[in-house]
Design an enzyme around this catalytic site. Structure first.
Site, mmCIF file in Angstrom:
data_model
loop_
_atom_site.group_PDB
_atom_site.id
_atom_site.type_symbol
_atom_site.label_atom_id
_atom_site.label_comp_id
_atom_site.label_asym_id
_atom_site.label_seq_id
_atom_site.Cartn_x
_atom_site.Cartn_y
_atom_site.Cartn_z
ATOM 1 N N LYS A 57 9.028 -2.055 -9.880
ATOM 2 C CA LYS A 57 9.356 -2.887 -8.719
ATOM 3 C C LYS A 57 8.807 -2.327 -7.417
ATOM 4 O O LYS A 57 8.357 -3.076 -6.554
ATOM 5 C CB LYS A 57 10.880 -3.066 -8.639
ATOM 6 C CG LYS A 57 11.385 -4.044 -9.689
ATOM 7 C CD LYS A 57 12.875 -4.016 -9.853
ATOM 8 C CE LYS A 57 13.352 -2.833 -10.651
ATOM 9 N NZ LYS A 57 12.808 -2.745 -12.021
ATOM 10 N N SER B 134 -8.628 1.482 23.609
ATOM 11 C CA SER B 134 -8.799 2.912 23.333
ATOM 12 C C SER B 134 -8.065 3.713 24.396
ATOM 13 O O SER B 134 -7.988 3.295 25.556
ATOM 14 C CB SER B 134 -10.286 3.247 23.345
ATOM 15 O OG SER B 134 -10.473 4.622 23.622
ATOM 16 N N ASN C 167 -11.011 -3.173 20.370
ATOM 17 C CA ASN C 167 -11.302 -2.844 18.974
ATOM 18 C C ASN C 167 -10.691 -3.848 17.995
ATOM 19 O O ASN C 167 -9.581 -4.330 18.211
ATOM 20 C CB ASN C 167 -10.757 -1.449 18.643
ATOM 21 C CG ASN C 167 -11.497 -0.358 19.404
ATOM 22 O OD1 ASN C 167 -12.683 -0.477 19.657
ATOM 23 N ND2 ASN C 167 -10.777 0.690 19.766
ATOM 24 N N THR D 168 -28.583 -12.053 2.889
ATOM 25 C CA THR D 168 -28.491 -11.348 1.608
ATOM 26 C C THR D 168 -28.947 -9.933 1.934
ATOM 27 O O THR D 168 -29.810 -9.739 2.810
ATOM 28 C CB THR D 168 -29.388 -11.962 0.511
ATOM 29 O OG1 THR D 168 -30.738 -11.941 0.963
ATOM 30 C CG2 THR D 168 -28.986 -13.403 0.190
ATOM 31 N N HIS D 169 -28.376 -8.966 1.258
ATOM 32 C CA HIS D 169 -28.683 -7.547 1.541
ATOM 33 C C HIS D 169 -28.473 -7.210 3.021
ATOM 34 O O HIS D 169 -29.131 -6.330 3.558
ATOM 35 C CB HIS D 169 -30.118 -7.178 1.125
ATOM 36 C CG HIS D 169 -30.519 -7.709 -0.210
ATOM 37 N ND1 HIS D 169 -30.327 -7.023 -1.380
ATOM 38 C CD2 HIS D 169 -31.076 -8.893 -0.564
ATOM 39 C CE1 HIS D 169 -30.765 -7.747 -2.400
ATOM 40 N NE2 HIS D 169 -31.224 -8.892 -1.928
ATOM 41 N N GLU E 147 -9.551 -3.957 10.648
ATOM 42 C CA GLU E 147 -9.731 -2.649 9.997
ATOM 43 C C GLU E 147 -8.487 -2.252 9.209
ATOM 44 O O GLU E 147 -8.578 -1.683 8.116
ATOM 45 C CB GLU E 147 -10.047 -1.585 11.048
ATOM 46 C CG GLU E 147 -11.409 -1.797 11.688
ATOM 47 C CD GLU E 147 -11.610 -0.908 12.911
ATOM 48 O OE1 GLU E 147 -12.621 -0.221 12.960
ATOM 49 O OE2 GLU E 147 -10.744 -0.887 13.800
ATOM 50 N N LYS F 87 -13.044 -0.398 25.754
ATOM 51 C CA LYS F 87 -12.981 -0.793 24.344
ATOM 52 C C LYS F 87 -12.023 -1.964 24.066
ATOM 53 O O LYS F 87 -10.943 -2.050 24.624
ATOM 54 C CB LYS F 87 -12.534 0.393 23.477
ATOM 55 C CG LYS F 87 -13.549 1.499 23.354
ATOM 56 C CD LYS F 87 -14.863 1.087 22.709
ATOM 57 C CE LYS F 87 -14.784 0.880 21.222
ATOM 58 N NZ LYS F 87 -14.621 2.112 20.465
ATOM 59 N N SER G 224 18.347 2.727 -8.157
ATOM 60 C CA SER G 224 17.227 1.848 -7.763
ATOM 61 C C SER G 224 17.666 0.774 -6.776
ATOM 62 O O SER G 224 16.890 -0.119 -6.446
ATOM 63 C CB SER G 224 16.632 1.186 -9.007
ATOM 64 O OG SER G 224 17.625 0.468 -9.699
ATOM 65 N N GLN H 12 11.510 1.067 -14.629
ATOM 66 C CA GLN H 12 12.196 0.867 -13.349
ATOM 67 C C GLN H 12 11.227 1.028 -12.168
ATOM 68 O O GLN H 12 11.443 0.461 -11.104
ATOM 69 C CB GLN H 12 13.343 1.871 -13.214
ATOM 70 C CG GLN H 12 14.048 1.829 -11.875
ATOM 71 C CD GLN H 12 15.366 2.577 -11.910
ATOM 72 O OE1 GLN H 12 16.259 2.244 -12.669
ATOM 73 N NE2 GLN H 12 15.474 3.618 -11.108
ATOM 74 N N TYR I 168 12.243 -0.852 -24.309
ATOM 75 C CA TYR I 168 12.516 -0.485 -22.909
ATOM 76 C C TYR I 168 12.481 1.030 -22.731
ATOM 77 O O TYR I 168 12.980 1.774 -23.570
ATOM 78 C CB TYR I 168 13.894 -1.012 -22.464
ATOM 79 C CG TYR I 168 14.206 -0.631 -21.029
ATOM 80 C CD1 TYR I 168 13.726 -1.400 -19.974
ATOM 81 C CD2 TYR I 168 14.910 0.533 -20.722
ATOM 82 C CE1 TYR I 168 13.958 -1.034 -18.652
ATOM 83 C CE2 TYR I 168 15.143 0.906 -19.407
ATOM 84 C CZ TYR I 168 14.663 0.112 -18.377
ATOM 85 O OH TYR I 168 14.889 0.490 -17.070
ATOM 86 N N ASN J 22 18.609 -4.525 -19.596
ATOM 87 C CA ASN J 22 17.188 -4.600 -19.940
ATOM 88 C C ASN J 22 16.660 -6.040 -19.927
ATOM 89 O O ASN J 22 15.547 -6.287 -19.449
ATOM 90 C CB ASN J 22 16.933 -3.951 -21.306
ATOM 91 C CG ASN J 22 17.268 -2.473 -21.289
ATOM 92 O OD1 ASN J 22 17.553 -1.907 -20.226
ATOM 93 N ND2 ASN J 22 17.254 -1.839 -22.447
HETATM 94 N N1 ARG Z 1 17.152 -0.391 -12.976
HETATM 95 C C1 ARG Z 1 16.661 -0.651 -14.286
HETATM 96 C C2 ARG Z 1 15.229 -1.145 -14.217
HETATM 97 O O1 ARG Z 1 14.808 -1.537 -13.184
HETATM 98 C C3 ARG Z 1 17.494 -1.697 -14.943
HETATM 99 C C4 ARG Z 1 17.561 -1.536 -16.405
HETATM 100 C C5 ARG Z 1 18.327 -0.327 -16.737
HETATM 101 N N2 ARG Z 1 18.419 -0.165 -18.145
HETATM 102 C C6 ARG Z 1 18.786 1.002 -18.690
HETATM 103 N N3 ARG Z 1 18.835 1.023 -19.950
HETATM 104 N N4 ARG Z 1 19.050 2.059 -17.980
HETATM 105 O O2 ARG Z 1 14.500 -1.128 -15.155
#
Ligand code: ARG
Length: 471
Positions: free
Chosen positions: A336, A288, A296, A166-167, A301, A294, A34, A333, A328, A121
């Site tokens: 993120k 364009s 735009n 409105t509308h 958008e 154009k 990760s 993971q 956990y 964790n």
């Molecule tokens: N990369 C993991 C996460 O974002 C970190 C925690 C990993 N924990 C584990 N028991 N493998 O959640």
């Protein structure tokens, strides 16, 4: 640098490789690492580790000199990361492994003590909270910048009348300032919602361990205070299993995007030849490839379009969580990627919208002209009659009959003669024309929060006060 994979004992070997005889397949490694996502929390990870190590030293869990050496080296690492002297090794499994690996390379056994009484964790939960505590105020600053830009336009346009809709039908006249202040209110709520969510994450997860706390005499309150948290989380299982905050922030981002998307919809409409209320700067428009004429409103958008991505990020987070048993699970993971993507999209959209809107020109003549026709002053004719003692329901009928007459004669209410109007009600006198001119309609709407210039100036003052207290 040794390019062996992180898992089978490369430079920043997986922290758990001891139990395994064999390393996993390279594709498996690529699938589970990760670092490409969590690298952005490098400084937070370092900061968290300094707090943890300091506590370990103060409580005597590890020798004080070693704790100091760890803290000093981590501080060096932070500086080197900031200056670019230390590059993040993307072959490490995650940011925790990388930082711990560098520390251990430099300090040997002392470095190997930093993870005492800690699990990734609780560490990841800490990193995310520390990151959000510094990243959210930056996004809030972008909200404030947009409010400020809108106020600047509003201040100059408290008398610039435009139709309120409105509308999508012309309803009653308002002013450009009143309209822009409405947008600002949405943004003020967005700002506040982020504060609410920030308050809830202000508890330190450190000490929750993998799931069941620690048998070592950790002082959670000490680390919490050191890392500027208000207190500690209440239950270790919940602490490592909780990602409510990711969902809360992604919801906040989604709502910000909803608002931006609505503003953009108006910008797109207003920049049409039909409306022509706004003229976007050439810097914030595109052309364009085939139609030479154009210009735009692509940025509006694109913001409207990217809103869907942020909703998607929110949906991904909600769905990720829905079937997870305590505590956990590695599914977490994935949080993120969605959270950061939503954050990044929202931040860039806020910034781009601010540039786009503050460089646009406002065609106030066109807006004023749009107040004429469409009978946007019909309510004001009814109110005029109410002031003369007529019950509102009757007045509504009289004004409606005047509108019908106007439609037949192709005339606006204010262009009808007094005798034509008096055919609708004898209570109508010459003073009616002053009351149903669009400017007069706006000026008469003096209720708090309404469009009269005095009231909008109060709204602007309130917004400025908000900005003062926010910054
Ligand atoms: N990369 C993991 C996460 O974002 C970190 C925690 C990993 N924990 C584990 N028991 N493998 O959640």
């Amino acid at each position: 640098m040794d390019k062996k994979s992180a898992i089978d004992g490369g430079n920043h070997a997986a922290l758990w490789h001891g139990r395994f005889k064999e390393g996993p397949d390279a594709e498996a490694v690529a699938f589970e690492t990760s670092i490409h996502v969590d690298a952005r929390m490098a400084l937070d990870d370092v900061r968290g580790s300094i707090g943890h190590a300091t506590m370990l030293g103060k409580t005597g869990i590890i020798p004080a000199e070693e704790a100091e050496a760890i803290a000093t080296e981590l501080a060096n690492i932070a500086v080197e990361l900031k200056t670019g002297k230390l590059e993040i090794d993307t072959s490490a499994e995650d940011i925790h492994s990388f930082i711990e690996g560098v520390l251990t390379d430099r300090l040997g056994d002392a470095g190997r003590k930093v993870h005492t009484g800690r699990s990734r964790n609780d560490q990841i939960a800490l990193d995310e909270r520390l990151y959000l505590k510094r990243a959210i105020p930056e996004l809030q600053k972008n909200i404030c910048d947009l409010i400020e830009a809108l106020i600047k336009i509003a201040e100059k346009n408290t008398k610039s009348i435009m139709p309120g809709y409105t509308h999508m039908q012309r309803a009653q006249p308002v002013t450009l300032a009143h309209h822009l202040c409405a947008w600002c209110q949405m943004l003020v709520r967005d700002y506040g919602r982020l504060n609410d969510a920030l308050e809830r994450i202000n508890l330190s997860p450190l000490g929750a361990g993998a799931l069941a706390g620690s048998g070592l005499p950790l002082n959670r309150e000490m680390t919490a205070a050191d890392l500027d948290f208000e207190g500690v989380t209440a239950n270790s299982l919940d602490t490592v299993a909780d990602r409510d905050y990711c969902i809360e922030f992604a919801s906040c981002f989604s709502l910000i995007m909803t608002h931006l998307s609505r503003f953009c919809e108006e910008v797109v409409l207003w920049s049409t030849e039909e409306f022509k209320f706004i003229d976007l700067s050439e810097k914030w428009s595109t052309g364009s490839s085939i139609m030479p004429q154009k210009k735009n409103p692509d940025f509006a958008e694109l913001i409207r379009g990217r809103t869907g991505k942020v909703y998607g990020n929110l949906m991904a987070l909600l769905t990720m969580m829905k079937g997870l048993p305590l505590s956990y699970n590695r599914d977490l993971q994935e949080d993120k990627e969605s959270l950061f993507a939503a954050y990044d999209t929202t931040t860039s959209c806020l910034r781009i919208f601010t540039y786009m809107i503050s460089t646009a020109k406002w065609n106030t003549e066109r807006m004023a002209a749009a107040c004429v026709g469409g009978y946007a002053n019909a309510t004001d004719l009814a109110d005029y009659l109410v002031r003369k003692g007529m019950p509102f329901r009757t007045a509504h009928g009289v004004a409606a009959s005047a509108v019908r007459k106007g439609i037949e004669k192709h005339k606006n209410l204010e262009d009808m003669s007094l005798s034509e109007l008096r055919e609708c009600s004898e209570l109508i006198n010459n003073d009616v024309f002053d009351k149903i001119a669009p400017e007069a309609c706006v000026q008469a709407r003096l209720t708090t929060g309404g469009p009269a210039a005095e009231r909008v100036n109060e709204q602007i003052a309130g917004l400025k006060h908000f900005l003062d207290s926010a910054n």
